[in-house]
Design an enzyme around this catalytic site. Structure first.
Site, PDB file in Angstrom:
ATOM      1  N   HIS A  99      34.535  44.842  38.133  1.00 21.41           N
ATOM      2  CA  HIS A  99      33.284  44.827  38.890  1.00 21.41           C
ATOM      3  C   HIS A  99      33.555  45.170  40.344  1.00 21.41           C
ATOM      4  O   HIS A  99      34.569  44.784  40.913  1.00 21.41           O
ATOM      5  CB  HIS A  99      32.580  43.462  38.794  1.00 21.41           C
ATOM      6  CG  HIS A  99      33.462  42.289  39.056  1.00 21.41           C
ATOM      7  ND1 HIS A  99      34.353  41.800  38.140  1.00 21.41           N
ATOM      8  CD2 HIS A  99      33.594  41.506  40.159  1.00 21.41           C
ATOM      9  CE1 HIS A  99      34.998  40.765  38.650  1.00 21.41           C
ATOM     10  NE2 HIS A  99      34.567  40.579  39.882  1.00 21.41           N
ATOM     11  N   PHE A 100      32.601  45.895  40.932  1.00 22.54           N
ATOM     12  CA  PHE A 100      32.590  46.140  42.365  1.00 22.54           C
ATOM     13  C   PHE A 100      31.502  45.255  42.959  1.00 22.54           C
ATOM     14  O   PHE A 100      30.373  45.243  42.472  1.00 22.54           O
ATOM     15  CB  PHE A 100      32.261  47.593  42.683  1.00 22.54           C
ATOM     16  CG  PHE A 100      33.373  48.577  42.444  1.00 22.54           C
ATOM     17  CD1 PHE A 100      34.619  48.175  41.981  1.00 22.54           C
ATOM     18  CD2 PHE A 100      33.184  49.926  42.691  1.00 22.54           C
ATOM     19  CE1 PHE A 100      35.648  49.083  41.773  1.00 22.54           C
ATOM     20  CE2 PHE A 100      34.198  50.846  42.481  1.00 22.54           C
ATOM     21  CZ  PHE A 100      35.429  50.430  42.017  1.00 22.54           C
ATOM     22  N   HIS A 101      31.849  44.515  43.989  1.00 26.97           N
ATOM     23  CA  HIS A 101      30.857  43.756  44.749  1.00 26.97           C
ATOM     24  C   HIS A 101      30.268  44.682  45.814  1.00 26.97           C
ATOM     25  O   HIS A 101      31.020  45.355  46.523  1.00 26.97           O
ATOM     26  CB  HIS A 101      31.497  42.583  45.494  1.00 26.97           C
ATOM     27  CG  HIS A 101      32.164  41.568  44.629  1.00 26.97           C
ATOM     28  ND1 HIS A 101      31.621  40.332  44.354  1.00 26.97           N
ATOM     29  CD2 HIS A 101      33.352  41.589  43.965  1.00 26.97           C
ATOM     30  CE1 HIS A 101      32.434  39.633  43.586  1.00 26.97           C
ATOM     31  NE2 HIS A 101      33.500  40.379  43.338  1.00 26.97           N
TER      32      HIS A 101
END
Ligand code: AMP
Ligand code: ZN
Length: 136
Positions: A99-101
């Site tokens: 996941h990318f925040h």
């Protein structure tokens, strides 16, 4: 993957504040409630993190990250974003589905989403090691 909370979110088995999905990616609000607008972008394919992710999947996640980031800045009154990723437990990863925040930022909001780092011993050692390998 059966035991993965983000795979369950993609399947709809766990509710989420879904913002966007396409064939390859899914974007939703992070429930940490640590800052307004904290968003996660994930691939629909289960991969652990950047380290085991195939390039095509990583590109799709990057495309969706850009789409949402541009929307935040062009239409939602933000001035920029931090895009953050933890790959590996040692890096602070707690959910083992890539996941990318996205952390939306405003000028002078007084909030730092950038890690405070302790200072290093110089760039030479790592530079030489990597450069040798990359030049081969
Ligand atoms: P990381 O520590 O980089 O692996 O980030 C994991 C993130 O997932 C954290 O910011 C959590 O708040 C977020 N998270 C965990 N469970 C959920 C969930 N069910 N819905 C939305 N975000 C979640
Ligand atoms: Zn998963």
């Amino acid at each position: 993957m059966d035991n993965c909370i983000f795979c369950k979110i993609i399947k709809g088995d766990i509710p989420s504040y879904k913002l966007y999905e396409d064939e390859y990616t899914y974007a939703f609000m992070d429930i940490a409630n640590d800052i307004d607008g904290h968003i996660l972008v994930i691939p629909k394919k289960h991969v652990t993190n950047v380290l085991d992710c195939d390039n095509a999947t990583l590109h799709h996640v990057a495309d969706t990250t850009k789409l949402i980031s541009n929307l935040l800045v062009e239409k939602c009154g933000y001035d920029g974003v931090n895009v953050l990723n933890a790959s590996g437990e040692c890096a602070g990863q707690t959910v083992f589905h890539l996941h990318f925040h996205i952390i939306p930022k405003k000028n002078n909001d007084g909030i730092s989403a950038w890690p405070k780092l302790p200072g290093g011993t110089g760039v030479e050692a790592t530079y030489k090691k990597l450069k040798e390998m990359l030049d081969k």
